[in-house]
Design an enzyme around this catalytic site. Structure first.
Site, PDB file in Angstrom:
ATOM      1  N   HIS A  57       0.849  -1.195   0.000  1.00 48.73           N
ATOM      2  CA  HIS A  57       0.000   0.000   0.000  1.00 48.73           C
ATOM      3  C   HIS A  57       0.880   1.239   0.000  1.00 48.73           C
ATOM      4  O   HIS A  57       2.098   1.145   0.100  1.00 48.73           O
ATOM      5  CB  HIS A  57      -0.999  -0.012   1.161  1.00 48.73           C
ATOM      6  CG  HIS A  57      -0.407   0.071   2.538  1.00 48.73           C
ATOM      7  ND1 HIS A  57       0.427  -0.911   3.049  1.00 48.73           N
ATOM      8  CD2 HIS A  57      -0.522   1.011   3.516  1.00 48.73           C
ATOM      9  CE1 HIS A  57       0.774  -0.576   4.279  1.00 48.73           C
ATOM     10  NE2 HIS A  57       0.231   0.591   4.597  1.00 48.73           N
ATOM     11  N   HIS A  59       1.408   3.871   1.991  1.00 52.18           N
ATOM     12  CA  HIS A  59       1.953   4.611   3.134  1.00 52.18           C
ATOM     13  C   HIS A  59       3.475   4.704   3.075  1.00 52.18           C
ATOM     14  O   HIS A  59       4.164   3.741   2.731  1.00 52.18           O
ATOM     15  CB  HIS A  59       1.506   3.972   4.460  1.00 52.18           C
ATOM     16  CG  HIS A  59       0.083   4.282   4.794  1.00 52.18           C
ATOM     17  ND1 HIS A  59      -0.655   3.538   5.684  1.00 52.18           N
ATOM     18  CD2 HIS A  59      -0.743   5.271   4.350  1.00 52.18           C
ATOM     19  CE1 HIS A  59      -1.876   4.051   5.787  1.00 52.18           C
ATOM     20  NE2 HIS A  59      -1.956   5.092   4.977  1.00 52.18           N
ATOM     21  N   ASP A  61       5.804   4.712   5.260  1.00 49.23           N
ATOM     22  CA  ASP A  61       6.658   3.785   6.019  1.00 49.23           C
ATOM     23  C   ASP A  61       6.762   2.406   5.348  1.00 49.23           C
ATOM     24  O   ASP A  61       7.429   1.512   5.864  1.00 49.23           O
ATOM     25  CB  ASP A  61       6.189   3.667   7.482  1.00 49.23           C
ATOM     26  CG  ASP A  61       4.774   3.148   7.617  1.00 49.23           C
ATOM     27  OD1 ASP A  61       3.916   3.483   6.765  1.00 49.23           O
ATOM     28  OD2 ASP A  61       4.501   2.406   8.576  1.00 49.23           O
ATOM     29  N   HIS A  62       6.096   2.253   4.199  1.00 45.66           N
ATOM     30  CA  HIS A  62       6.235   1.021   3.410  1.00 45.66           C
ATOM     31  C   HIS A  62       6.877   1.278   2.046  1.00 45.66           C
ATOM     32  O   HIS A  62       7.256   0.341   1.360  1.00 45.66           O
ATOM     33  CB  HIS A  62       4.862   0.361   3.205  1.00 45.66           C
ATOM     34  CG  HIS A  62       4.252  -0.100   4.484  1.00 45.66           C
ATOM     35  ND1 HIS A  62       4.124  -1.437   4.829  1.00 45.66           N
ATOM     36  CD2 HIS A  62       3.771   0.611   5.540  1.00 45.66           C
ATOM     37  CE1 HIS A  62       3.587  -1.517   6.033  1.00 45.66           C
ATOM     38  NE2 HIS A  62       3.351  -0.294   6.482  1.00 45.66           N
ATOM     39  N   HIS A 115      -7.476  -0.725   5.621  1.00 45.41           N
ATOM     40  CA  HIS A 115      -6.415   0.156   6.151  1.00 45.41           C
ATOM     41  C   HIS A 115      -6.192   1.296   5.157  1.00 45.41           C
ATOM     42  O   HIS A 115      -6.181   2.470   5.526  1.00 45.41           O
ATOM     43  CB  HIS A 115      -5.152  -0.666   6.368  1.00 45.41           C
ATOM     44  CG  HIS A 115      -3.974   0.140   6.796  1.00 45.41           C
ATOM     45  ND1 HIS A 115      -3.923   0.795   8.004  1.00 45.41           N
ATOM     46  CD2 HIS A 115      -2.806   0.426   6.173  1.00 45.41           C
ATOM     47  CE1 HIS A 115      -2.763   1.437   8.105  1.00 45.41           C
ATOM     48  NE2 HIS A 115      -2.069   1.232   7.003  1.00 45.41           N
ATOM     49  N   ASP A 134      -0.329  -3.891   6.231  1.00 39.77           N
ATOM     50  CA  ASP A 134      -0.995  -3.390   7.429  1.00 39.77           C
ATOM     51  C   ASP A 134      -2.468  -3.802   7.488  1.00 39.77           C
ATOM     52  O   ASP A 134      -3.297  -3.082   8.056  1.00 39.77           O
ATOM     53  CB  ASP A 134      -0.891  -1.855   7.498  1.00 39.77           C
ATOM     54  CG  ASP A 134       0.529  -1.385   7.782  1.00 39.77           C
ATOM     55  OD1 ASP A 134       1.408  -2.235   8.027  1.00 39.77           O
ATOM     56  OD2 ASP A 134       0.749  -0.160   7.750  1.00 39.77           O
ATOM     57  N   HIS A 172       4.244  -4.663  10.656  1.00 42.53           N
ATOM     58  CA  HIS A 172       4.746  -4.021  11.875  1.00 42.53           C
ATOM     59  C   HIS A 172       4.921  -5.028  13.004  1.00 42.53           C
ATOM     60  O   HIS A 172       4.211  -6.034  13.062  1.00 42.53           O
ATOM     61  CB  HIS A 172       3.760  -2.950  12.379  1.00 42.53           C
ATOM     62  CG  HIS A 172       3.716  -1.714  11.536  1.00 42.53           C
ATOM     63  ND1 HIS A 172       4.533  -0.618  11.763  1.00 42.53           N
ATOM     64  CD2 HIS A 172       2.961  -1.397  10.462  1.00 42.53           C
ATOM     65  CE1 HIS A 172       4.267   0.326  10.867  1.00 42.53           C
ATOM     66  NE2 HIS A 172       3.317  -0.123  10.056  1.00 42.53           N
TER      67      HIS A 172
HETATM   68 ZN   LIG Z   1      -0.005   1.597   6.513  1.00 43.47          ZN
END
Ligand SMILES: [Zn+2]
Length: 256
Positions: A57, A59, A61-62, A115, A134, A172
């Site tokens: 996805h 985001h 942090d990915h 998410h 996530d 995570h």
């Molecule tokens: Zn995420």
């Protein structure tokens, strides 16, 4: 043929990126590289070259490491077509039911909105390995950043239905908090107490709690149990439908 070599790469504060290698061809996917440096270091250590960067996805942090890894190794970035406008440099978009080929291995793309709206999971059926970003966490699930509870519950049900020996590689390391929350909901659940102790032991030893298995998640992940009568009764929601139970449990987790 079914085996894959999988390296867990801790990145940022509590994210996991993954390196997945199909040994017959040497093809390697770098999954959800939230930072380039630790992923490149793991590649160098192993002597691997990524053939693909794969994301679940949009985001940051990915995805923050994608551009640097693409540039360093000249490999394409593959991810959810539905989030193409939000993922810079996406070369190939995939959607529900598509197949992602990694050498001789194949991953089924499963749309898992909730998410984020376009979130996807990758299920390597031969190796029984799930990369779910996530959506599903060990003993938990992602926040509803974009989707509603109906969508997330439907996504979780699809992942729950995969082979029970399937290994769950999530985005995570949130397991200790998730275990505490699960026990808050059901203090008398002995399966939960056993699992929480195991999680504590792993973390105290500095080890990741991934991979989990689909079977373990079915047993001890509260978010997968919203249609179980015993669970609904334990959380004071007897007789409510599964989506309502899921929405309420997710709300309680947000406030936990
Ligand atoms: Zn995420």
């Amino acid at each position: 043929m079914a085996e894959l070599e999988i390296e867990i790469v801790p990145v940022l504060r509590d994210n996991y990126a993954y390196l997945v290698r199909e040994p017959a061809s040497g093809a390697v996917a770098a999954i959800d590289p939230g930072a380039a440096a630790p992923v490149r270091a793991a590649l160098e250590r192993r002597g691997w070259r990524p053939s693909h960067v794969l994301v679940t996805h949009h985001h940051h942090d990915h995805t923050a490491g994608c551009a640097e890894i693409k540039a360093a190794y000249g490999c394409p970035l593959v991810g959810p077509r539905a989030e193409a406008v939000r993922i810079a440099g996406l070369d190939e978009g995939l959607g529900d039911g598509d197949t992602f080929a990694l050498g001789r291995a194949a991953a089924e793309v499963i749309a898992t909105p909730g998410h984020t709206l376009g979130h996807v999971a990758f299920w390597f059926a031969g190796a029984k390995a799930l990369f779910c970003g996530d959506t599903l966490f060990v003993m938990g699930c992602g926040r509803l950043s974009e989707g509603g509870p109906e969508a997330m519950w439907a996504s979780l049900k699809r992942l729950r239905a995969l082979a029970e020996e399937g290994r769950v590689y999530c985005g995570h390391e949130y397991t200790e908090t998730n275990a505490r929350f699960a026990l808050r909901l059901e203090p008398g659940n002995s399966a939960l107490r056993t699992r929480a102790a195991e999680v504590e032991r792993l973390r105290a030893a500095g080890r990741p709690t991934v991979p989990s298995t689909i079977a373990e998640e079915r047993r001890t992940n509260p978010f997968l149990r919203c249609d179980e009568d015993a669970f609904r009764a334990a959380v004071g929601l007897a007789g409510k439908d599964a989506v309502a139970v899921f929405a309420e449990v997710r709300r309680r987790k947000d406030a936990f």
